[in-house]
Design a protein around this motif. Structure first.
Motif, short mmCIF file in Angstrom:
data_model
loop_
_atom_site.label_atom_id
_atom_site.label_comp_id
_atom_site.label_asym_id
_atom_site.label_seq_id
_atom_site.Cartn_x
_atom_site.Cartn_y
_atom_site.Cartn_z
N ASP A 1 0.91 -1.26 0.15
CA ASP A 1 0.04 -0.01 0.14
C ASP A 1 0.90 1.35 0.07
O ASP A 1 0.43 2.11 -0.55
N ARG A 2 2.10 1.17 0.89
CA ARG A 2 2.73 2.29 0.71
C ARG A 2 3.90 2.56 -0.25
O ARG A 2 4.14 3.62 -0.75
N PHE A 3 4.42 1.29 -0.80
CA PHE A 3 5.74 1.55 -1.53
C PHE A 3 5.08 1.08 -3.00
O PHE A 3 5.98 1.27 -3.99
N ARG A 4 3.92 0.54 -3.04
CA ARG A 4 3.59 -0.05 -4.44
C ARG A 4 4.57 -1.04 -5.12
O ARG A 4 4.72 -1.34 -5.88
N THR A 5 5.26 -1.55 -3.99
CA THR A 5 6.22 -2.89 -4.51
C THR A 5 6.29 -3.76 -3.24
O THR A 5 6.16 -3.56 -2.12
N VAL A 6 6.53 -5.01 -3.38
CA VAL A 6 6.78 -6.01 -2.47
C VAL A 6 8.20 -6.71 -2.66
O VAL A 6 8.45 -7.75 -2.05
N ASN A 7 8.90 -5.95 -3.54
CA ASN A 7 10.36 -6.55 -3.78
C ASN A 7 11.12 -6.06 -2.79
O ASN A 7 11.28 -5.12 -2.40
N LEU A 8 11.80 -7.24 -2.13
CA LEU A 8 12.50 -6.87 -0.76
C LEU A 8 13.54 -6.11 -0.68
O LEU A 8 13.97 -5.41 0.12
N ASP A 9 14.35 -5.90 -1.95
CA ASP A 9 15.61 -5.21 -1.80
C ASP A 9 15.28 -3.52 -2.39
O ASP A 9 15.99 -2.69 -2.37
N GLU A 10 14.05 -3.57 -2.74
CA GLU A 10 13.54 -1.89 -2.97
C GLU A 10 13.06 -1.28 -1.69
O GLU A 10 12.93 -0.27 -1.78
#
Lengths: 109, 185
Positions: A94-103
């Protein structure tokens, strides 16, 4: 020798080997996947590997069944962990618009 | 070979292959459905270990609960254009293989070193007839254990599950409308 051992009774070290393989796979998934949901799948694999060991040795503890009791609590913990983990992942998306752990490295800056 | 050993080998192979598929598929949906197969084969192995109650629990909790939760997580955290095109990237393959291989080597070393059938407490259990038989049911024993020896962990677990339920619902809910507005600007 491998086949003849299976005729009557499955030796307990078979289960240890299988759970070891499963644990290594789970560890690999946690380290190499970028997607947080797949990393959670790896954690579930590792918890299952631990459970196989506990239940396998619990065969020699018919009176108390300590291994199986611990496995039940591990399963309950895994359910709670999955629920909380996915709630956190949803919030992160919801906050970052991504679930990639390194981003997700806001706290590093 | 006995049918017993044959089915054990079949389920072990399904377990290892599907777990391998979970970590090799880059498509998350495929990985999740292979995880379904893995959980089912673990339940089958529980049956071979005479843990009937745990096998059913495994199917109900993992397959019916955790896996559905994971699939919902996949669907809610991806912009879905085509359902079967949700991929994950792969990083740190070298370190991952190193850690997994090291762990596997360590466990193989331990299995080769220790002979599990000759452990003192295993021998003792065989001597005192404390080994689970094929005809035994663990349900009664587990119920008694939960209400006697493991009563405190059971109560703590009930509190933990309540806390997890409330916490997950609180964390996953959307931000209030005020916060939304500033975010969209």
């Amino acid at each position: 020798m491998l086949i003849s051992a299976l005729l009557t009774e499955i030796p307990v070290y078979y289960y240890v080997v299988i759970s070891g393989i499963l644990f290594a796979f789970g560890l690999f998934a946690v380290i190499t996947r970028r997607n947080a949901v797949v990393a959670l799948m790896g954690i579930e694999l590792m918890l299952n590997a631990a459970n196989i060991n506990l239940v396998a040795f619990s065969q020699y503890d018919k009176a108390l069944l300590s291994g199986q009791m611990t496995a039940i609590f591990v399963i309950a913990l895994a359910a709670a962990e999955a629920a909380i983990g996915l709630a956190i992942v949803l919030n992160v998306y919801d906050r970052f618009r991504t679930v990639n752990l390194d981003e997700i490295d806001t706290m590093k800056e | 070979m006995s049918t017993y050993g044959f089915w054990f080998i079949v389920f072990s192979l399904i377990l290892v292959t599907s777990a391998l598929a979970v970590i090799t598929f880059r498509n998350i949906i495929y990985a999740a459905f292979c995880l379904l197969l893995t959980f089912f084969s673990v339940a089958a192995l529980y049956v071979f270990m005479r843990a009937d109650f745990l096998a059913v629990t495994q199917v109900i909790v993992y397959v019916g609960g955790i896996l559905i939760l994971l699939l919902f997580g996949v669907m809610l955290t991806n912009k879905i254009t085509s359902f079967f095109k949700i991929k994950t990237d792969v990083v740190n393959v070298g370190w991952g293989s190193l850690a997994a291989g090291g762990m596997l080597f360590l466990i193989a070393f331990i299995v080769r070193t220790i002979s599990f059938g000759n452990l003192p407490w295993v021998k003792n259990a065989e001597k005192t007839n404390n080994v689970l038989k094929d005809t035994d049911s663990t349900v009664h024993s587990i119920g008694v254990q939960l209400m006697t020896t493991n009563l405190l962990p059971l109560e703590i677990m009930s509190i933990l599950l309540t806390v997890a339920l409330l916490g997950a619902a609180y964390i996953a809910r959307r931000e209030p409308v005020k916060g939304r507005k500033t975010l969209s600007k």
